[in-house]
Write an enzyme that holds these catalytic residues in place. Structure first.
Site, PDB file in Angstrom:
ATOM      1  N   GLY A   1      37.569 -14.723   3.960  1.00 58.92           N
ATOM      2  CA  GLY A   1      38.200 -15.186   2.728  1.00 58.92           C
ATOM      3  C   GLY A   1      39.658 -14.816   2.570  1.00 58.92           C
TER       4      GLY A   1
ATOM      5  N   GLY B   1      38.290 -16.311   8.959  1.00 60.03           N
ATOM      6  CA  GLY B   1      38.421 -17.582   9.665  1.00 60.03           C
ATOM      7  C   GLY B   1      39.830 -18.105   9.464  1.00 60.03           C
TER       8      GLY B   1
ATOM      9  N   CYS C   1      41.588 -46.566   2.876  1.00 59.40           N
ATOM     10  CA  CYS C   1      41.498 -47.360   1.637  1.00 59.40           C
ATOM     11  C   CYS C   1      40.843 -46.562   0.525  1.00 59.40           C
ATOM     12  CB  CYS C   1      40.746 -48.649   1.901  1.00 59.40           C
ATOM     13  SG  CYS C   1      41.651 -49.729   3.000  1.00 59.40           S
ATOM     14  N   GLU C   2      41.488 -45.499   0.110  1.00 66.15           N
ATOM     15  CA  GLU C   2      41.040 -44.686  -1.020  1.00 66.15           C
ATOM     16  C   GLU C   2      42.287 -44.178  -1.728  1.00 66.15           C
ATOM     17  OE1 GLU C   2      37.887 -42.431  -1.568  1.00 66.15           O
ATOM     18  OE2 GLU C   2      36.696 -43.115   0.148  1.00 66.15           O
TER      19      GLU C   2
ATOM     20  N   TYR D   1      40.323 -25.426   9.104  1.00 66.58           N
ATOM     21  CA  TYR D   1      39.607 -26.476   8.375  1.00 66.58           C
ATOM     22  C   TYR D   1      40.405 -27.783   8.379  1.00 66.58           C
ATOM     23  CZ  TYR D   1      37.279 -22.219   6.898  1.00 66.58           C
ATOM     24  OH  TYR D   1      36.627 -21.002   6.898  1.00 66.58           O
TER      25      TYR D   1
HETATM   26  N1  LLP Z   1      31.988 -15.976   6.418  1.00 65.35           N
HETATM   27  C1  LLP Z   1      31.195 -16.883   5.794  1.00 65.35           C
HETATM   28  C2  LLP Z   1      29.772 -16.596   5.608  1.00 65.35           C
HETATM   29  C3  LLP Z   1      31.750 -18.094   5.338  1.00 65.35           C
HETATM   30  O1  LLP Z   1      30.956 -18.978   4.720  1.00 65.35           O
HETATM   31  C4  LLP Z   1      33.121 -18.363   5.541  1.00 65.35           C
HETATM   32  C5  LLP Z   1      33.722 -19.613   5.087  1.00 65.35           C
HETATM   33  C6  LLP Z   1      33.881 -17.383   6.206  1.00 65.35           C
HETATM   34  C7  LLP Z   1      33.274 -16.203   6.629  1.00 65.35           C
HETATM   35  C8  LLP Z   1      35.339 -17.565   6.499  1.00 65.35           C
HETATM   36  O2  LLP Z   1      36.128 -17.716   5.374  1.00 65.35           O
HETATM   37  P1  LLP Z   1      37.729 -17.765   5.562  1.00 65.35           P
HETATM   38  O3  LLP Z   1      38.173 -16.423   6.098  1.00 65.35           O
HETATM   39  O4  LLP Z   1      38.039 -18.840   6.497  1.00 65.35           O
HETATM   40  O5  LLP Z   1      38.253 -18.024   4.204  1.00 65.35           O
HETATM   41  N2  LLP Z   1      36.708 -25.963   3.981  1.00 65.35           N
HETATM   42  C9  LLP Z   1      37.262 -24.984   3.060  1.00 65.35           C
HETATM   43  C10 LLP Z   1      36.847 -23.583   3.397  1.00 65.35           C
HETATM   44  C11 LLP Z   1      35.342 -23.364   3.439  1.00 65.35           C
HETATM   45  C12 LLP Z   1      34.956 -21.985   3.891  1.00 65.35           C
HETATM   46  C13 LLP Z   1      33.497 -21.845   4.078  1.00 65.35           C
HETATM   47  N3  LLP Z   1      33.054 -20.542   4.494  1.00 65.35           N
HETATM   48  C14 LLP Z   1      38.783 -25.145   3.036  1.00 65.35           C
HETATM   49  O6  LLP Z   1      39.321 -26.001   3.743  1.00 65.35           O
HETATM   50  O7  LLP Z   1      39.460 -24.467   2.285  1.00 65.35           O
END
Ligand code: LLP
Length: 473
Positions: free
Chosen positions: A262, A300, A374-375, A403
């Site tokens: 996160g 991530g 087309c959106e 992402y």
């Molecule tokens: N651990 C778990 C269990 C997760 O579900 C996630 C992300 C992470 C770690 C990694 O989170 P990060 O460090 O990347 O914030 N598509 C969305 C983000 C969805 C994240 C889902 N889970 C976007 O583009 O902002």
């Protein structure tokens, strides 16, 4: 309307390759000439992912979170080159599906470095992961529901399990990515200890886990601390159960407390970067001492976001009563985040089109940059001041490494873009551009098999009784 000169182009080309490891690489820090050359050589839309920058981000995380286990959340960017880079730095892999486990194995992660987080896991995913665990017993399954524990036991699994907890505290850049308090995720806080104790009779319970959400910015650190502190309390109650008459439960020897990922990155040029060492200190302080257990994190976005840009080319410049609409060849099928979360991505005009003025010398003017889908929601930005775009200009969309490619689709029958990986000065195609023929591959495959493909039905083989024992690896 024309406003001042300058804008995003200030500071172009600085930073990259200078040997320093700054907390964020802005879109203005990329080498404009190099990006333009890549766009010309590989066509657009094109993702560019810089593996050297991925490595720098990993190193910063390691330096801040000394003594922590770091698991890269593979879903942010699953490209083979990225996975190999992250593995080389020593991170584990956190995987959200059988497909991600499969990719991580292919990239060389051994089972003892694999963490599969099962969220309402389809039967096929459990079949697959239990099968992998047979030969890779170090693999850990992170489980957020009693049903999932039962389904693992039904498959004869008695290996490593981590309990995902719903701590009731969420954070993140958008409501849709705040998980910590969403009922979908994890066993409710007040039942977690009992579930962990029950599970320890059937599995090797090695950790507890929670994830607040994605894109936590400096203003949301209180929520992060609160989550970590609740996890610390829960962990201590499992490791050192309170003496409570004859009913004192057996202690559970936890190897780790995983507080999720996160960690946010600043998408806007004016936003500050997270002070990672301070976040790490606050995390350790909030966790407190949990005898025998290490802190684990699952970043991530932080690893890959600013290591990637999406290059696109202007094909239409249209003055309208509501402002100038700049049409480009990348849309929501290439970068979904603006359409899905109203996410901001910085955009820099690299020039090279019909206007011979270098972008830094052009007037800055507010424009809406729109894709070919087309959106109405298919816009990368609205009324954004940019160095006045002209037909043929290349635009770099920044902080697109997390992402970005992962959320691409073929909607409107648009082939997915290509991706180039940069490393040590070299550029190579990491994922080729899809062709029109790729759009119909699956239809042609099913026609070849007579049109009906029952083996691909979603129902579980083992849970439905059909084809029991066959695992699709
Ligand atoms: N651990 C778990 C269990 C997760 O579900 C996630 C992300 C992470 C770690 C990694 O989170 P990060 O460090 O990347 O914030 N598509 C969305 C983000 C969805 C994240 C889902 N889970 C976007 O583009 O902002």
């Amino acid at each position: 309307m024309t406003v001042e000169h300058g804008g995003d182009e200030a500071g172009a080309d600085g930073g990259v390759g200078s040997g320093i490891n700054p907390p964020v690489r802005r879109v203005s820090d990329w080498d404009a000439e190099r990006l333009s050359a890549l766009a010309d050589a590989h066509d657009t839309p094109l993702y560019v992912q810089d593996l050297d920058r991925v490595r720098e981000n990993c190193e910063r995380l390691l330096a801040a979170f000394r003594d922590a286990d770091v698991r890269y959340a593979v879903k942010a960017h699953t490209g083979r080159a990225v996975l190999e880079t992250v593995r080389g730095v020593g991170f584990d892999a956190e995987c959200a599906s059988a497909g991600e486990v499969d990719r991580a194995l292919a990239a060389g992660f051994g089972g003892d470095r694999l963490h599969y987080t099962a969220v309402n896991p389809p039967a096929k995913d459990l079949d697959y992961v239990v099968d992998v665990a047979g030969s890779e017993p170090g693999l850990t399954v992170t489980v957020g529901a009693v049903d999932t524990l039962d389904r693992l036991a039904e498959r004869g699994y008695d290996g490593r399990v981590c309990l995902r907890v719903n701590p009731g505290v969420g954070a993140g850049h958008h409501e849709k990515v705040r998980t910590g308090a969403a009922a979908k995720f994890g066993v409710p806080d007040d039942r977690a200890a009992a579930v962990a104790r029950e599970a320890s009779g059937r599995f090797d319970v090695v950790g507890i886990h929670a994830h607040a959400g994605s894109g936590i910015d400096p203003d949301q650190l209180d929520a992060h601390r609160e989550l970590v502190s609740r996890m610390g309390d829960l962990a201590r109650s499992l490791v050192n159960p309170r003496i409570d008459g004859e009913d004192t439960p057996d202690p559970i020897d936890l190897e780790y407390v995983d507080v999720g990922g996160g960690f946010g990155v600043p998408y806007r040029e004016e936003d500050p970067a997270l002070d990672l060492p301070a976040v790490a200190d606050a995390t350790r302080g909030a966790l407190g001492d949990v005898p025998g257990a290490t802190l684990a994190i699952e970043p991530g976005r932080y690893v890959v976001a600013d290591a990637g840009v999406l290059l696109t080319r202007v094909n239409t410049v249209k003055p309208t009563p509501d402002g100038t609409v700049v049409g480009v060849d990348a849309g929501m099928t290439d970068l979904l985040r603006p359409a899905m979360y109203d996410a901001y991505h910085p955009i820099r005009n690299l020039g090279g089109g019909d206007d011979r003025e270098p972008p830094a010398e052009r007037p800055v003017t507010p424009v809406t940059v729109a894709g070919p889908i087309c959106e109405t929601g298919d816009t990368l930005c609205r009324d954004r001041p940019l160095a006045r775009p002209a037909r043929g200009d290349r635009l770099a969309v920044g902080i697109a490494g997390a992402y970005g490619y992962e959320m691409t689709s073929q909607y409107n029958s648009r082939p997915r873009p290509a991706e180039v990986a940069l490393s040590d000065g070299d550029a190579r195609v990491a994922r080729r551009r899809e062709r029109l023929a790729d759009l119909t591959t699956l239809e042609r495959d099913s026609r070849d098999r007579g049109g009906t493909d029952r083996s691909g039905a979603d129902a579980s083989r083992t849970e439905s009784g059909a084809d029991a024992g066959e695992v699709d690896r």
